[in-house]
Scaffold this motif. Sequence first.
Motif: not given
Length: 179
Positions: A10-13, A20-26
């Motif tokens: 939703r925020t970045s497309g 990697q982005s999912l792990a960072k968010a978590l």
Amino acid sequence: MLVAAREIVRTSGFRSLTFQSLAKALDIRSQSLYNYYRNLDDVIESLGTELMDRLYQELIEQLPGVSGRQALSIYAKTAHDYFDQEGPLVEVIYYVHNYPETSPFVKATGRVLDILRRLVRDIPLKHMDHGAYVQAFISSVLGFTVLEIMGFLPEEQPGRSNSFQELLDLHLGEIQATS
């Protein structure tokens, strides 16, 4: 995890969704995600399943007691508003063809389409075959909404709403008047 994945999309497309982005968010190591998902395709499948299950639920809540032209109008507006609200997440639909018929994502999408098929089955049409009508109807609703989300249609809401209503009226005009 799916909450974080949805938020990234939703925020970045959609293209920003990676392990990697999912792990960072978590705030975990990306290797830890393998305890829950085999790969990014599994995450996408879960997102798609959830998206279509929620749409199915909204449709069955909106449609009891209505039929014909009114039911098709409710189906289209419910799907349009739902996808519009989901924003870039709707792009997950483009991945459904990557999964086998046994996939929960494919099955959830099938349930949404089956509602439309049942609504159209007994409606007398002027020119079109019922199967072609279903394909054109769902393509228009999904296509229009995706084009809106991607920014290819007018930004101002009244213009978008009028265009969608005109598109819907075109489809509803194919229905024969009953006496």
